[in-house]
Design an enzyme around this catalytic site. Structure first.
Site, short mmCIF file in Angstrom:
data_model
loop_
_atom_site.label_atom_id
_atom_site.label_comp_id
_atom_site.label_asym_id
_atom_site.label_seq_id
_atom_site.Cartn_x
_atom_site.Cartn_y
_atom_site.Cartn_z
CD GLN A 92 22.98 -10.38 -1.83
OE1 GLN A 92 23.52 -9.67 -1.00
NE2 GLN A 92 23.32 -11.64 -2.01
CD GLU A 93 14.00 -8.03 -1.63
OE1 GLU A 93 13.08 -7.87 -0.81
OE2 GLU A 93 13.79 -8.35 -2.81
CG HIS A 106 12.03 -0.82 -4.83
ND1 HIS A 106 10.69 -0.95 -5.12
CD2 HIS A 106 12.67 -0.69 -6.02
CE1 HIS A 106 10.52 -0.89 -6.44
NE2 HIS A 106 11.71 -0.74 -7.01
NE ARG A 130 -3.76 -0.08 0.49
CZ ARG A 130 -4.65 0.20 -0.46
NH1 ARG A 130 -4.74 -0.55 -1.54
NH2 ARG A 130 -5.43 1.25 -0.35
C1 GRF Z 1 10.15 -8.41 -1.95
O1 GRF Z 1 10.83 -8.51 -3.18
C2 GRF Z 1 10.16 -6.97 -1.49
O2 GRF Z 1 11.29 -6.25 -1.95
C3 GRF Z 1 8.92 -6.43 -2.12
O3 GRF Z 1 7.96 -7.46 -1.91
C4 GRF Z 1 8.65 -8.72 -2.12
C5 GRF Z 1 8.12 -9.77 -1.17
O4 GRF Z 1 8.57 -9.46 0.11
N1 GRF Z 1 8.54 -5.18 -1.51
P1 GRF Z 1 8.27 -10.47 1.35
O5 GRF Z 1 8.72 -11.86 0.93
O6 GRF Z 1 6.77 -10.45 1.60
O7 GRF Z 1 9.06 -9.92 2.47
#
Ligand code: GRF
Length: 225
Positions: A176-177, A112, A94
């Site tokens: 990497q996230e 992101h 959102r």
């Molecule tokens: C991820 O790629 C994040 O960067 C984007 O949503 C995707 C899923 O995130 N905003 P998660 O597995 O729900 O944390």
């Protein structure tokens, strides 16, 4: 001794970044207490992840509110009820408004799956593939009133390989996230991030930042030879 942050995490889906934050806290790598996980969707698997770790969860369906501002006011009320002082958007789909941002000035972060300012908005991995970049990655930034625009705290780079699909690239970026979100949160909590206009200056003890460039295909899992 760094005061622990009282963290609130907002999700909409799988919650793998939430899981990385939970794990980092439990491994004592992130000085925070996860006070509440809020989802706009009741079917978000991230809620299950939180519940498995005894973390309070709330579902606040965005459809129950006429405007984004009214929605954010309810989210702020819930965050305040849990004494939150730092907010992480983690796969939260959102747009947030100044109602949330003014309640937590310079204390709302987002992740992101691209190297901002490249490829803001939805389907960032697909945008990178279609553009034909050879390096992509992930960005953790402070949230401001524009989308995917606030001061950048940490980024990590990964190669885009021949034969990559949206899924294979997304998976490589996601790895990497899960490294940079806990790292960025720790740097903020430890007071090592200073804002200078639109720049976030990271000071002190940032050796680990150098390791966040992963151009070698060997570091890329699922590479098609
Ligand atoms: C991820 O790629 C994040 O960067 C984007 O949503 C995707 C899923 O995130 N905003 P998660 O597995 O729900 O944390």
């Amino acid at each position: 001794m760094v005061d622990k942050a009282l963290l609130g995490v907002l999700i909409s889906g799988s919650g793998t970044n939430l899981q990385a934050i939970i794990d980092a806290i439990e491994e004592k790598k992130l000085p925070a207490e996860l006070r509440v996980v809020i989802s706009n969707r009741a079917d978000a698997y991230g809620l299950t992840r939180a519940q498995k770790h005894g973390i309070a969860t709330r579902v606040i369906p965005h459809r129950d509110f006429a405007t984004r501002e009214e929605y954010d006011a309810k989210v702020v009320e819930e965050l305040r009820a849990h004494r939150v002082n730092l907010v992480a958007l983690a796969g939260f789909n959102r747009i947030v408004t100044r109602v949330l941002l003014s309640a937590f000035p310079d204390r709302v972060l987002n992740i992101h799956p691209a190297l901002l300012p490249s490829f803001p908005g939805l389907h960032a991995q697909r945008q990178a593939l279609e553009y034909g970049v050879k390096i992509s990655g992930a960005t953790v930034h402070f949230v401001d009133e524009q989308t995917d625009h606030g001061p950048i705290i940490v980024q990590a780079a990964v190669p885009v390989l021949p034969g990559d699909t949206e899924e294979s690239l997304a998976q490589r970026i996601l790895e990497q996230e899960h490294v940079i979100y806990p790292l960025a949160l720790r740097l903020v909590i430890e007071g090592k991030v200073r804002l200078d206009g639109r720049r976030a200056i990271v000071e002190g003890g940032t050796a680990e930042l150098a390791s966040l460039v992963n151009p070698s295909p060997a570091s890329a899992k699922g590479a098609s030879t």
